[in-house]
Design a protein around this motif. Sequence first.
Motif: not given
Length: 327
Positions: A98, A135, A186, A188, A190, A309-310, A313, A316-317
Amino acid sequence: GPSPVKVTVTGAAGQIGYALLFRIASGAMLGPDTPVRLSLLEITPALKAAEGTAMELDDCAFPLLAGIDITDDARSAFDGTSVALLVGARPRTAGMERGDLLEANGGIFKPQGEAINAGAADDVRILVVGNPANTNALIARTHAPDVPADRWTAMMRLDHNRALTQVARRLDAPVADITRMTVWGNHSATQYPDVSNARVAGTPVRDRVDQEWLESTFIPTVAKRGAAIIDARGASSAASAANAAIDHVHDWVLGTRDGDWVSAGIVSDGSYGIPEGLVAGFPVTSSGGSFQVVQGLEIDDFSRRRIDASVAELADEQAAIRSLGLI
Ligand code: NDP
């Protein structure tokens, strides 16, 4: 007539670009009365292919197409632009971590943000399509401090459209009857496609689908649709992604339908507990050329967990690009 609107498309020689440019030039994005001037940005090795696409655009003799410029220089591509579609990105390849992916995209989206900041028109609106789209939008925006936050968006509309169709099929209803869908978080795996407030011909969708179908069929089908398309076509979705980009900008500029809303990745103002500054999917309406978050929706426990949860993420990014020095 009105003067042409400059529209910049990056990655113009790619698959999505090929499905996108002809529809922009035909008036599908900005309407039948608005001439457009296309600016195609590509990396140097892809300039020749972009020229080929431009030749085909010429051969369509689109009455609304006022001109085409092709360049590998971001400054000139974004100079005076009012609509920027950031499609070109570094795809994840086998074995890529990543951090490597984010770093490669930082090398693309940082200079593009700087170029937009330096020269885009005062009314510029940006849609990031290239993944990781949310992101990448955050990276570009950080390097464009003079461009207001509400001009930056990331594409959730394909997920939104996929969700509409899955619900319409399940209820054996026309897709046009499904309204008030939301895809949170996101773009993604998630992502959270949410029917809590969706309606079918004005009545709650939630009364006609059970939690089991939502959790084990609907959500995974929407979230994994991209992989299913690759499996079936042997290539990733391009026409549907381009269509979603057209829908997103069309509704942003020309307005959403009364009584309905759409999903877009926008810079969070902290609404619904989503940390300020993250680029996340929200339910939005548009009028007068700007998106507003649909406020006051009730979020039940299941939705709260899925949204959180999404959004985790995305956070985190954000932490990862921060530690890489990209923002
Ligand atoms: P595509 O046109 O198919 O895809 C472009 C980007 O859109 C990818 O990041 C892709 O993500 C993303 N995307 C978002 N949603 C979807 C979706 N639903 N389905 C498929 N893709 C989606 O890629 P190509 O490789 O055909 O073309 C990319 C072009 O970009 C190339 O011509 C390349 O030269 C150019 N490029 C230009 C740059 C620039 O102008 N500076 C920089 C980098 C590339 P994902 O990878 O996850 O599928």
